[in-house]
Structure formats: C-alpha cells, structure tokens
Design an enzyme around this catalytic site. Structure first.
Site, PDB file in Angstrom:
ATOM      1  N   VAL A  46      55.828  30.128  31.187  1.00 14.76           N
ATOM      2  CA  VAL A  46      54.723  29.615  32.011  1.00 14.76           C
ATOM      3  C   VAL A  46      53.497  29.224  31.184  1.00 14.76           C
ATOM      4  O   VAL A  46      52.582  28.580  31.704  1.00 14.76           O
ATOM      5  CB  VAL A  46      54.309  30.605  33.134  1.00 14.76           C
TER       6      VAL A  46
ATOM      7  N   TYR B  39      43.154  42.076  32.360  1.00 11.90           N
ATOM      8  CA  TYR B  39      44.112  41.940  33.467  1.00 11.90           C
ATOM      9  C   TYR B  39      43.366  41.732  34.794  1.00 11.90           C
ATOM     10  O   TYR B  39      43.718  40.861  35.587  1.00 11.90           O
ATOM     11  CB  TYR B  39      44.975  43.199  33.511  1.00 11.90           C
TER      12      TYR B  39
ATOM     13  N   ALA C 262      40.361  40.541  35.253  1.00 12.78           N
ATOM     14  CA  ALA C 262      39.728  39.216  35.278  1.00 12.78           C
ATOM     15  C   ALA C 262      40.767  38.140  35.609  1.00 12.78           C
ATOM     16  O   ALA C 262      40.512  37.240  36.420  1.00 12.78           O
ATOM     17  CB  ALA C 262      39.071  38.931  33.926  1.00 12.78           C
TER      18      ALA C 262
ATOM     19  N   SER D  79      47.249  41.206  42.303  1.00 18.55           N
ATOM     20  CA  SER D  79      47.326  42.661  42.097  1.00 18.55           C
ATOM     21  C   SER D  79      46.124  43.275  42.801  1.00 18.55           C
ATOM     22  O   SER D  79      45.087  42.608  42.971  1.00 18.55           O
ATOM     23  CB  SER D  79      47.235  42.976  40.600  1.00 18.55           C
TER      24      SER D  79
HETATM   25  P1  NAI Z   1      58.091  42.975  34.754  1.00 23.41           P
HETATM   26  O1  NAI Z   1      57.593  43.141  33.372  1.00 23.41           O
HETATM   27  O2  NAI Z   1      59.394  43.606  35.132  1.00 23.41           O
HETATM   28  O3  NAI Z   1      58.180  41.438  35.164  1.00 23.41           O
HETATM   29  C1  NAI Z   1      57.358  40.429  34.623  1.00 23.41           C
HETATM   30  C2  NAI Z   1      58.224  39.237  34.375  1.00 23.41           C
HETATM   31  O4  NAI Z   1      57.427  38.137  33.897  1.00 23.41           O
HETATM   32  C3  NAI Z   1      59.286  39.511  33.303  1.00 23.41           C
HETATM   33  O5  NAI Z   1      60.511  38.971  33.742  1.00 23.41           O
HETATM   34  C4  NAI Z   1      58.741  38.751  32.099  1.00 23.41           C
HETATM   35  O6  NAI Z   1      59.751  38.359  31.218  1.00 23.41           O
HETATM   36  C5  NAI Z   1      58.082  37.567  32.798  1.00 23.41           C
HETATM   37  N1  NAI Z   1      57.158  36.832  31.938  1.00 23.41           N
HETATM   38  C6  NAI Z   1      56.146  37.324  31.180  1.00 23.41           C
HETATM   39  N2  NAI Z   1      55.554  36.322  30.493  1.00 23.41           N
HETATM   40  C7  NAI Z   1      56.204  35.189  30.842  1.00 23.41           C
HETATM   41  C8  NAI Z   1      56.057  33.818  30.471  1.00 23.41           C
HETATM   42  N3  NAI Z   1      55.133  33.430  29.572  1.00 23.41           N
HETATM   43  N4  NAI Z   1      56.879  32.907  31.036  1.00 23.41           N
HETATM   44  C9  NAI Z   1      57.838  33.282  31.915  1.00 23.41           C
HETATM   45  N5  NAI Z   1      58.037  34.561  32.305  1.00 23.41           N
HETATM   46  C10 NAI Z   1      57.228  35.502  31.752  1.00 23.41           C
HETATM   47  O7  NAI Z   1      56.923  43.519  35.689  1.00 23.41           O
HETATM   48  P2  NAI Z   1      56.670  43.392  37.262  1.00 23.41           P
HETATM   49  O8  NAI Z   1      55.963  44.629  37.640  1.00 23.41           O
HETATM   50  O9  NAI Z   1      57.897  43.013  37.982  1.00 23.41           O
HETATM   51  O10 NAI Z   1      55.603  42.196  37.321  1.00 23.41           O
HETATM   52  C11 NAI Z   1      55.717  41.061  38.179  1.00 23.41           C
HETATM   53  C12 NAI Z   1      54.339  40.646  38.632  1.00 23.41           C
HETATM   54  O11 NAI Z   1      53.805  41.645  39.484  1.00 23.41           O
HETATM   55  C13 NAI Z   1      53.323  40.441  37.501  1.00 23.41           C
HETATM   56  O12 NAI Z   1      52.548  39.291  37.756  1.00 23.41           O
HETATM   57  C14 NAI Z   1      52.472  41.682  37.597  1.00 23.41           C
HETATM   58  O13 NAI Z   1      51.162  41.491  37.076  1.00 23.41           O
HETATM   59  C15 NAI Z   1      52.473  41.912  39.089  1.00 23.41           C
HETATM   60  N6  NAI Z   1      52.100  43.256  39.509  1.00 23.41           N
HETATM   61  C16 NAI Z   1      52.898  44.312  39.227  1.00 23.41           C
HETATM   62  C17 NAI Z   1      52.520  45.574  39.634  1.00 23.41           C
HETATM   63  C18 NAI Z   1      53.365  46.785  39.378  1.00 23.41           C
HETATM   64  O14 NAI Z   1      52.916  47.902  39.659  1.00 23.41           O
HETATM   65  N7  NAI Z   1      54.573  46.644  38.874  1.00 23.41           N
HETATM   66  C19 NAI Z   1      51.268  45.808  40.343  1.00 23.41           C
HETATM   67  C20 NAI Z   1      50.514  44.610  40.619  1.00 23.41           C
HETATM   68  C21 NAI Z   1      50.925  43.382  40.202  1.00 23.41           C
END
Ligand code: NAI
Length: 258
Positions: free
Chosen positions: A69, A161, A163, A148
């Site tokens: 992304v 994060y 911000a 979030s």
């Molecule tokens: P995760 O680490 O399992 O998933 C994040 C995904 O984004 C991974 O598949 C990673 O490879 C991908 N990713 C990272 N940089 C990337 C890039 N440059 N291009 C394409 N893909 C990329 O973690 P999770 O928890 O599933 O996170 C998903 C979303 O949820 C994130 O935006 C996170 O900030 C948000 N979030 C998660 C919370 C939690 O407690 N797990 C709480 C609030 C928000």
C-alpha cells in the site's frame, strides 16, 4: 429484497488489503462466505495464495494479488488485476497497517515516516484508486477503512500510530462528503484490542492481560468474529444510507473511566 439478504455480498468484487493475517484474513474469509469475489492483497503472496486456495476449496471465489500500500504502482496493479479477473472493485476493506509502539521522545524520522506511510498514506492511496475506478465505471461502492480507538483517544507509546489513525478518521469523513454524490460510501471501523500478529506478545504476557482486565469494561479482548456484523453492515446494501460513520467495536474501551 428481504432484510437479511441485504447483508449479502453476492457477486460483488471485494478487495481486502493486509489480507495475509489477522483481521484482514478473517474478514476475507467472511466476505467469501457472504458470496463475494474476494481479492486478497498484501506483500506476502505465498500466504495469500494459501488462503485463496482454502476459500476456493470451501466453494468460494478468491484471487491473491501482491500489494504494497506504500507504492502507488503496486496499488494500481492490484486493482487492475482484480478488475481483469472479477470486474470493478465495489467494496474495499482498507485494513493494511503496522502497529509497533515507541516512546514519543525516541521516534526517529524514518519510524515516523514509515508509520504514516502505511497507516495513513496507504489508506488514502487505496481509497482514491478505488474511487477513481468506480467513478470512471459509473458505479457506486463502499469503502471501509480500519481505524482504531487510538484514532479517537490516545495511549502511551503510540503518538505516531494515534496521529495516523486520527488521520484515517478525518479522511473517512472527508471522502464520505465528497464521494456521496457518486454513490460511494466511506465508513470506518475503529477496533479496540484484538489479539493478532501485531500485538500477540503483549497480550500473552501478564502485563497485557492485566491491562485488558483493568481498561476494557467488558474485561476481555475482542474476538475476530465480533467484527463480522459491523463489516457486513458497512460493506453491504444493509448500510446503504450510512456514510462518514466511525464505528467503534471495543467492548466499551472508549468509555473507560477517566
Ligand atoms: P496484522 O499484523 O495481523 O495485520 C496487518 C496486515 O497488514 C498484515 O497482513 C501485514 O502484512 C499487512 N501490511 C502491513 N504493511 C503493509 C503494506 N505496506 N502493504 C500491504 N499490506 C501491509 O494485524 P491486525 O491486528 O490484523 O491489523 C489489521 C488492522 O487493524 C491494522 O490497520 C491495525 O492498525 C488495525 N487495528 C488492529 C487492532 C488490534 O488490536 N489488533 C486494534 C485497532 C486497529
């Protein structure tokens, strides 16, 4: 159409960023069950191919595409591949994100840039690309951004994060305002804490577990399936008059006593 059918994603092309793990992987599998033609995007293509095979084995439709992304040409190429395979992307889950904590006094220029580049610029880039293609095709659609609760309140060690996610909240509302006339809805989900690869070490330790018991009124982490209803509502026809909404799914965490 009866009320429950409105939650269906049958025949819709749904692109999910960051679909190789965690929330993105879970909601990609759900979207397939809801009838979507699912495009799984992330950098780890082998993982995506395995998830796509699982979905197909269960009778669903899925395509794995390499997607970073932070890179405009990668985003354009992913949308191009999705469109060539399944047709115009009508629903986007803008979920890719990183979440490493760091004290405000110690964040380097590179760390700040990397956080904003993925968690805010990436969401903007994917949303803009989706909307441009929808407008060109004369089609409506739904963009669901993953913000979030740290985009709505703050926490120690997460200034970069917070911000970025606050930026996602305002971007969601601004895009909703401009894109409504094109029948494109833009909403956000603001998760509380869910255990994923981003944070599992913390929530596996005593300190993390004590934090959840003390800070979350429901005294527990969220379960990934507790995001199913909010996602389907915002993605499908069931949410047809909703735009610019930021929906917290957090066990009451935002309400925690001050
Ligand atoms: P995760 O680490 O399992 O998933 C994040 C995904 O984004 C991974 O598949 C990673 O490879 C991908 N990713 C990272 N940089 C990337 C890039 N440059 N291009 C394409 N893909 C990329 O973690 P999770 O928890 O599933 O996170 C998903 C979303 O949820 C994130 O935006 C996170 O900030 C948000 N979030 C998660 C919370 C939690 O407690 N797990 C709480 C609030 C928000």
């Amino acid at each position: 159409m009866d009320a429950l059918q409105k939650f269906s994603l049958a025949g819709k092309t749904v692109l999910i960023t960051g679909a190789s793990s965690g929330i993105g992987e879970h909601l990609a599998r759900l979207a397939a069950q809801a009838g979507a033609l699912v495009v799984l995007g992330a950098r780890r293509i082998e993982r995506l191919e395995k998830i796509a095979q699982d979905i197909q084995w269960l009778g669903g439709e899925a395509l794995a595409v390499a997607l970073d992304v932070t890179d405009r040409s990668s985003v354009e190429a992913a949308f191009h591949a999705a469109e060539a395979h399944f047709g115009v992307v009508e629903v986007v889950l803008n979920n890719a994100g990183v979440g490493n904590g760091r004290r405000a006094l110690e964040i380097s220029e590179d760390e700040w840039r990397a956080m904003l580049s993925t968690n805010l610029d990436g969401v903007w880039r994917v949303a803009q690309c989706a909307a441009q293609r929808l407008v060109k095709a004369g089609r409506g659609g739904s963009i669901v951004n993953v913000a979030s609760i740290l985009g709505l309140r703050v926490g120690n060690g997460y200034s970069h994060y917070c911000a970025a996610k606050a930026g996602v909240v305002q971007l969601t509302k601004s895009l909703a305002l401009e894109l409504a006339r094109h029948q494109i809805r833009v909403n956000a989900i603001a998760p509380g804490y869910f255990k994923t690869e981003m944070n599992d070490a913390y929530f596996d330790c005593d300190k993390g577990q004590a934090y959840i018991r003390d800070a979350v009124p429901m005294r527990r982490l969220g379960l990934r399936q507790e995001l199913d209803g909010p996602f389907l509502l915002l993605a499908s026809e069931a949410g047809s008059f909703m735009t610019g909404e930021v929906m917290a799914v957090d066990g009451g965490h935002l309400l925690s006593t001050l």
